[in-house]
Design an enzyme around this catalytic site. Structure first.
Site, PDB file in Angstrom:
ATOM      1  N   SER A   5     -16.793 -30.456  26.578  1.00 56.79           N
ATOM      2  CA  SER A   5     -17.159 -31.817  26.216  1.00 56.79           C
ATOM      3  C   SER A   5     -17.624 -32.562  27.465  1.00 56.79           C
ATOM      4  O   SER A   5     -18.605 -32.158  28.088  1.00 56.79           O
ATOM      5  CB  SER A   5     -15.981 -32.516  25.536  1.00 56.79           C
ATOM      6  OG  SER A   5     -16.388 -33.730  24.948  1.00 56.79           O
ATOM      7  N   HIS A  22     -15.727 -30.192  17.114  1.00 55.73           N
ATOM      8  CA  HIS A  22     -15.365 -30.531  18.495  1.00 55.73           C
ATOM      9  C   HIS A  22     -13.937 -30.073  18.775  1.00 55.73           C
ATOM     10  O   HIS A  22     -13.058 -30.853  19.125  1.00 55.73           O
ATOM     11  CB  HIS A  22     -15.510 -32.029  18.722  1.00 55.73           C
ATOM     12  CG  HIS A  22     -15.746 -32.395  20.147  1.00 55.73           C
ATOM     13  ND1 HIS A  22     -16.869 -32.018  20.839  1.00 55.73           N
ATOM     14  CD2 HIS A  22     -14.998 -33.101  21.027  1.00 55.73           C
ATOM     15  CE1 HIS A  22     -16.813 -32.468  22.066  1.00 55.73           C
ATOM     16  NE2 HIS A  22     -15.686 -33.132  22.205  1.00 55.73           N
ATOM     17  N   ASP A  41     -20.275 -29.786  15.124  1.00 58.71           N
ATOM     18  CA  ASP A  41     -19.662 -30.725  16.062  1.00 58.71           C
ATOM     19  C   ASP A  41     -20.211 -32.122  15.788  1.00 58.71           C
ATOM     20  O   ASP A  41     -21.404 -32.365  15.910  1.00 58.71           O
ATOM     21  CB  ASP A  41     -19.972 -30.290  17.496  1.00 58.71           C
ATOM     22  CG  ASP A  41     -19.118 -31.002  18.521  1.00 58.71           C
ATOM     23  OD1 ASP A  41     -18.825 -32.195  18.330  1.00 58.71           O
ATOM     24  OD2 ASP A  41     -18.757 -30.364  19.532  1.00 58.71           O
TER      25      ASP A  41
END
Length: 424
Positions: free
Chosen positions: A296, A403, A374
């Site tokens: 991320s 995610h 995601d």
């Protein structure tokens, strides 16, 4: 044309880069595309089969609502359908350009709302960035790194006996950064035996949190240095981080984003280089094998560090953020979730922080892993960076994931790092 910058504060309160999917709903919404690999060609229609399950049995005579459209964009189809026999097939004409098509399903059962979403890919290997490369991109960052190094690096290491054991020594580290009174903090884990070892810089997901270090890789013979990005110690009380998260450091990613030299991530990107200065100064470091690793926000920092620092020889990135930030101004998904109008000054400054521009300068082997669904870092955004990278790259794709990631992905990346760093 509306110019939109996508950076959400929601991700700060969600499970971030190190997340593992654990929650299981009472009712499961299953969305199955008609292509086994979830991959389609531009212009090709797609069919989704929708089913509901409870206790491993299909639920019948249930009404569901659905929306279909390019990810993060307004839906092109929106309707409801009854699952008379437990399933229904929804047809869509597909997409006319490379990207990802979302199918979102919602249903209310016994007063509880259930939701699921999947994305399918349309020629995703052809997605290209919308963000342009500034002509002075390289020289700007060379100047920033030179400015940082005008201030000498000094480090303090504090042994943590309660965190250490027979296999790993753990230290809190405080490093002078690029100005008087400015520091970088991290947790260092060193194999507790004689020898010199390869090293991994562990880069954090978004938010404000305490870090405890990566002892797992250290047990396998790798020095690990996990850093924080906010210039605050990593041994504070939990409530302190919570207070900073909702107070002084709330929305930190927006700070001064109209100024390329004062944007919040300037000191963050430079901190990654400073962290490597520290790693390479350690007598236990083998002097040649260094990797960057994160997911991320940490995935973004991994790609940035790999592009800026030639000492990094390998990288491992999960669903990187900050990719193709300006995508929404071109009516397609961009990096991170949420929306903010951009000024011309912000557009100009953010081009120096967009990961797609760093991706152009990556020349080392990389391990990448993500899914198609995601909703925090949309795959359209990170594929725009991934497709730009010309270096050797291995993709471990688990299409259903969003995610978050499975434990198997963590095991996979650790083994890849061990193999590359040790040559085994």
């Amino acid at each position: 044309m509306r110019k939109i910058f996508i950076l959400s504060v929601l991700f700060l309160f969600a499970i971030h880069a190190q997340a593992i999917k654990e929650k299981k709903d009472l009712v499961t919404i299953q969305i199955t595309p008609d292509h086994y690999d979830w991959n389609y060609k531009v212009g090709e229609p797609a069919h989704f089969t929708i089913s509901l399950f409870q206790d491993q049995q299909k639920l019948k005579n249930i009404k569901i609502g659905y929306e279909i459209g390019p990810e993060k964009m307004p839906p092109i189809q929106k309707d409801s359908v009854w699952l008379k026999d437990g399933s229904a097939v929804i047809k869509t004409p597909g997409m006319q350009h490379p990207g990802f098509l979302s199918c979102e399903v919602r249903v209310i059962i016994d007063g509880v709302l259930y939701r699921n979403l999947i994305n399918i890919a349309y020629d995703c290997e052809k997605i290209q960035p919308t963000t342009l490369l500034p002509k002075d991109f390289r020289s700007f960052w060379e100047e920033q790194i030179s400015r940082m190094r005008e201030y000498p690096m000094k480090s303090e290491m504090t042994f943590i006996p309660d965190e250490s054991d027979a296999d790993v020594k753990v230290y809190r580290v405080k490093i002078s950064h690029y100005a008087r009174g400015n520091y970088l903090y991290g947790i260092l884990c060193i194999p507790n035996r004689e020898g010199r070892f390869p090293a991994v810089l562990r880069l954090p997901g978004a938010g404000v949190a305490k870090h405890t270090g990566d002892k797992e890789l250290a047990r396998r013979g790798v020095i690990t240095f996990q850093i924080g990005i906010h210039g605050i110690p990593l041994d504070l009380k939990p409530e302190t981080y919570i207070g900073l998260q909702s107070g002084a450091l709330k929305d930190y990613m927006y700070y001064r984003m109209n100024d390329r030299e004062k944007y919040y991530y300037n000191r963050v990107f430079l901190g990654c280089i400073r962290a490597n200065d520290f790693i390479t100064s350690l007598p236990q470091y083998d002097g040649k094998n260094l990797a960057a690793y994160g997911g991320s926000q940490g995935g973004a920092l991994t790609l940035v560090t790999a592009a800026l620092d030639p000492r990094v020889k390998f990288l491992a990135a999960f669903y990187p953020a900050l990719c193709d930030i300006g995508g929404y101004a071109h009516n397609r998904a961009g990096g991170w979730f949420g929306a903010k109008e951009l000024t011309p000054e912000e557009i100009q400054a953010l081009a120096y922080y967009d990961v797609v521009n760093f991706a152009r300068y990556i020349h080392i082997p990389g391990f990448y892993s993500w899914g198609y669904s995601d909703e925090t870092c949309p795959p359209t955004s990170f594929y725009s960076a991934y497709n730009t990278i010309k270096a050797p790259k291995e993709l471990y794709l688990l299409k259903e994931t969003g995610h978050w990631r499975y434990l198997e992905q963590n095991a996979k990346v650790n083994q890849w790092l061990i193999n590359e760093l040790t040559g085994k």
